[in-house]
Design a protein around this motif. Structure first.
Motif, short mmCIF file in Angstrom:
data_model
loop_
_atom_site.label_atom_id
_atom_site.label_comp_id
_atom_site.label_asym_id
_atom_site.label_seq_id
_atom_site.Cartn_x
_atom_site.Cartn_y
_atom_site.Cartn_z
N ALA A 45 31.08 71.90 42.76
CA ALA A 45 30.45 73.14 42.35
C ALA A 45 31.51 73.99 41.66
O ALA A 45 32.59 74.23 42.20
N VAL A 46 31.19 74.42 40.46
CA VAL A 46 32.08 75.29 39.69
C VAL A 46 31.38 76.63 39.53
O VAL A 46 30.26 76.71 39.03
N MET A 47 32.04 77.69 39.98
CA MET A 47 31.46 79.03 39.90
C MET A 47 32.42 79.95 39.18
O MET A 47 33.58 80.09 39.58
N GLY A 48 31.93 80.54 38.10
CA GLY A 48 32.80 81.39 37.31
C GLY A 48 33.97 80.65 36.73
O GLY A 48 35.06 81.21 36.54
N GLY A 49 33.80 79.36 36.47
CA GLY A 49 34.85 78.55 35.87
C GLY A 49 35.87 78.01 36.84
O GLY A 49 36.85 77.39 36.43
N VAL A 50 35.65 78.20 38.15
CA VAL A 50 36.60 77.75 39.16
C VAL A 50 35.89 76.84 40.16
O VAL A 50 34.77 77.13 40.60
N ALA A 129 31.91 84.17 45.13
CA ALA A 129 32.56 83.45 44.04
C ALA A 129 32.36 84.13 42.70
O ALA A 129 33.22 84.03 41.81
N LEU A 130 31.24 84.83 42.52
CA LEU A 130 30.92 85.45 41.23
C LEU A 130 31.13 86.96 41.23
O LEU A 130 30.72 87.64 40.28
N LYS A 131 31.75 87.51 42.26
CA LYS A 131 31.80 88.97 42.41
C LYS A 131 32.54 89.66 41.26
O LYS A 131 32.32 90.85 41.01
N GLY A 132 33.38 88.93 40.54
CA GLY A 132 34.08 89.52 39.40
C GLY A 132 33.25 89.61 38.14
O GLY A 132 33.70 90.20 37.15
N MET A 189 10.41 88.79 53.36
CA MET A 189 11.72 89.11 53.87
C MET A 189 12.72 88.89 52.74
O MET A 189 12.48 88.05 51.86
N VAL A 190 13.81 89.64 52.72
CA VAL A 190 14.86 89.40 51.73
C VAL A 190 16.19 89.28 52.46
O VAL A 190 16.35 89.74 53.59
N LEU A 191 17.16 88.65 51.80
CA LEU A 191 18.51 88.55 52.32
C LEU A 191 19.45 89.40 51.48
O LEU A 191 19.37 89.40 50.25
N VAL A 192 20.34 90.11 52.17
CA VAL A 192 21.43 90.83 51.52
C VAL A 192 22.71 90.37 52.18
O VAL A 192 22.78 90.23 53.41
N ARG A 193 23.74 90.12 51.39
CA ARG A 193 24.99 89.61 51.94
C ARG A 193 25.66 90.66 52.82
O ARG A 193 25.79 91.83 52.42
N PRO A 194 26.11 90.29 54.02
CA PRO A 194 26.83 91.23 54.88
C PRO A 194 28.26 91.40 54.39
O PRO A 194 29.19 90.73 54.85
N ALA A 195 28.45 92.31 53.44
CA ALA A 195 29.74 92.46 52.79
C ALA A 195 29.75 93.75 51.98
O ALA A 195 28.69 94.29 51.65
N PRO A 196 30.94 94.25 51.65
CA PRO A 196 31.00 95.36 50.70
C PRO A 196 30.33 94.95 49.39
O PRO A 196 30.36 93.78 49.01
N VAL A 197 29.73 95.91 48.71
CA VAL A 197 29.04 95.62 47.45
C VAL A 197 30.04 95.64 46.30
O VAL A 197 30.73 96.65 46.10
N PRO A 198 30.15 94.55 45.54
CA PRO A 198 31.07 94.56 44.39
C PRO A 198 30.63 95.62 43.37
O PRO A 198 29.44 95.85 43.16
N GLY A 199 31.60 96.26 42.77
CA GLY A 199 31.30 97.26 41.74
C GLY A 199 32.20 97.06 40.54
O GLY A 199 33.24 96.41 40.62
N ALA A 200 31.82 97.66 39.42
CA ALA A 200 32.62 97.53 38.20
C ALA A 200 33.98 98.20 38.33
O ALA A 200 34.97 97.75 37.75
N VAL A 201 34.03 99.28 39.13
CA VAL A 201 35.27 100.03 39.30
C VAL A 201 35.90 99.73 40.65
O VAL A 201 37.09 99.41 40.75
N LYS A 202 35.11 99.82 41.72
CA LYS A 202 35.60 99.53 43.06
C LYS A 202 34.41 99.14 43.92
O LYS A 202 33.25 99.43 43.58
N PRO A 203 34.64 98.49 45.06
CA PRO A 203 33.53 98.11 45.95
C PRO A 203 32.84 99.36 46.52
O PRO A 203 33.41 100.45 46.55
N ARG A 204 31.61 99.14 46.97
CA ARG A 204 30.83 100.23 47.55
C ARG A 204 30.34 99.85 48.94
O ARG A 204 30.17 98.67 49.25
N SER A 205 30.06 100.86 49.73
CA SER A 205 29.41 100.66 51.02
C SER A 205 27.95 100.31 50.81
O SER A 205 27.30 100.75 49.85
N LEU A 206 27.40 99.52 51.73
CA LEU A 206 25.95 99.26 51.70
C LEU A 206 25.17 100.56 51.87
O LEU A 206 24.01 100.65 51.49
N GLY A 207 25.82 101.56 52.48
CA GLY A 207 25.17 102.84 52.69
C GLY A 207 25.33 103.84 51.57
O GLY A 207 24.89 104.99 51.69
#
Length: 402
Positions: A45-50, A129-132, A189-207
């Motif tokens: 599996a290659v994700m984002g070229g890696v 893997a694709l957060k960037g 039902m939906v799934l959301v990853r239990p993690a900080p949310v990637p952002g263009a400038v910096k990560p965000r809280s789920l809240g």
């Protein structure tokens, strides 16, 4: 324990085919999203070229036998036995139920299961893997959700399988569009990853209030959010201590990584939802922690109480009561279910087998052996855990046990 009713398993899995992310991926994202490359007899599996090792063998052939690691996860490996020797594998071709809905329904009948929450395996590593590349993340998950609806179905007439699409919050506007898309197709039902949310400038809280339109729409629709164990990027913490920064599915690991990380991602996820007031702003939103165990609950409660005591001006409502009111927990089978019931209430506990994963149960119904027996748990309590609480989470009226 033999039940006189069918159970509802909140933690069932499929094994994705190689085209689950590529079947509907737009051509412009072919090299930025998920690719499957074959070299000789190996597929990567290659994700984002890696090359990504979250699932080292994305063909899932051979695949580990359901429940073969039971003793390992219970901490009951006999002295002198190499834990690696417990792993057994089987041919994927012998088990169409791992990738085919009709075959899986027949298995549910044999397992005495009325309904299952059907969750991903490979896909649990894609967002990290694709957060960037946020655009590639959103396009890839939309393609995945199209595949999921086609192969497993968000809303089929028999209501046996609740297939949960994945929602990424990385792009807040596109996240709302994806929620509307899956709701229109009948997602329950939906799934959301239990993690900080990637952002263009910096990560965000789920809240972060940026995500309120998503939470508001799901609350309005009565559709719960599942936070399932995933690659949450927390190996960056292990890397601070000299460990490996990227997840690899198999092979020897530094035990310190497990001690440092364990259930930290789900603890922090629930903390962000509660402390940053998601349930205050959206009091009818329901969320479930699946395949994260339950021991994080006790540390979280202690810390929420301390935060509310030291910063009472911040909390408009009791944060511990919000945990008990808005959050359902699917404990590991080896967890102390009685302690969990005493802490959050038996009404918020879900039965989950993790079938057909190797670390789950070989037979989902053996979960009843890990539920406290009378007088600690009544037959009504057991029924709640094994069936009725899942229906409550889904907003379905529970039929009387009588």
């Amino acid at each position: 324990m033999v039940l006189d009713y069918q159970a509802i398993d909140a933690d069932n899995h499929y094994y994705e085919p190689l085209d689950s992310f590529t079947r509907y991926l737009p051509k412009e994202f072919k090299r930025r999203g998920v690719q499957m490359l074959t070299q000789g007899k190996r597929t990567f599996a290659v994700m984002g070229g890696v090359i990504n090792q979250f699932i080292p063998n994305p063909t899932f052939d051979p695949i580990i036998e359901p429940g073969c690691l039971d003793l390992l996860f219970r901490g009951e490996v006999p002295d002198g036995v190499d834990p690696a020797s417990l792993m057994k594998v089987e041919r994927l071709a012998d088990h169409p139920e791992y990738q085919n809905r009709e075959a899986r329904v027949k298995v549910l009948d044999r397992q005495n299961l009325e309904m299952v929450f059907m969750l991903p395996t490979f896909a649990c590593g894609v967002e990290e893997a694709l957060k960037g590349d946020i655009d590639a993340t959103m396009a890839s998950l939309h393609a995945f959700n199209l595949w999921l609806d086609e192969d497993w179905g968000f809303d089929r007439p028999d209501h046996r399988i609740i297939s949960a699409p994945i929602i990424s919050l990385a792009d807040p506007q596109k996240a709302v569009e994806e929620v509307e898309f899956v709701l229109a197709r009948g997602a329950k039902m939906v799934l959301v990853r239990p993690a900080p949310v990637p952002g263009a400038v910096k990560p965000r809280s789920l809240g972060d209030p940026l995500h309120d339109p998503v939470w508001a729409r799901l609350a309005e629709a009565g559709v719960p959010v599942g936070f399932h164990l995933s690659d949450s990027g927390y190996l960056a913490i292990a890397a601070l201590w000299g460990g490996q920064a990227t997840f690899e599915g198999f092979g020897k690991k530094d035990p310190l990584d497990q001690i440092l990380l364990d259930d930290r991602a789900i603890h922090d996820t629930m903390a962000s939802m509660i402390v940053h007031q998601v349930f205050t702003r959206h009091p009818t939103l329901k969320v479930a922690s699946i395949e994260n165990g339950s021991y994080f609950v006790y540390r979280l409660i202690k810390r929420l109480k301390k935060a509310a005591n030291t910063a009472p001006y911040h909390f408009k409502e009791d944060p511990v009561e919000q945990l008990r009111n808005n959050v359902w927990i699917a404990p590991y089978y080896e967890d102390d279910v009685k302690l969990l019931a005493d802490t959050i209430g038996v009404d918020k506990i879900l039965f989950g087998s993790d079938w057909p994963h190797g670390e789950g149960l070989a037979d989902p119904m053996t979960f009843t052996a890990d539920i406290p027996q009378f007088p600690e748990f009544s037959a009504e309590d057991t029924r709640k855990v094994m069936r009725d609480n899942a229906l409550d989470l889904l907003g379905v009226r529970v039929e009387s046990a009588a």
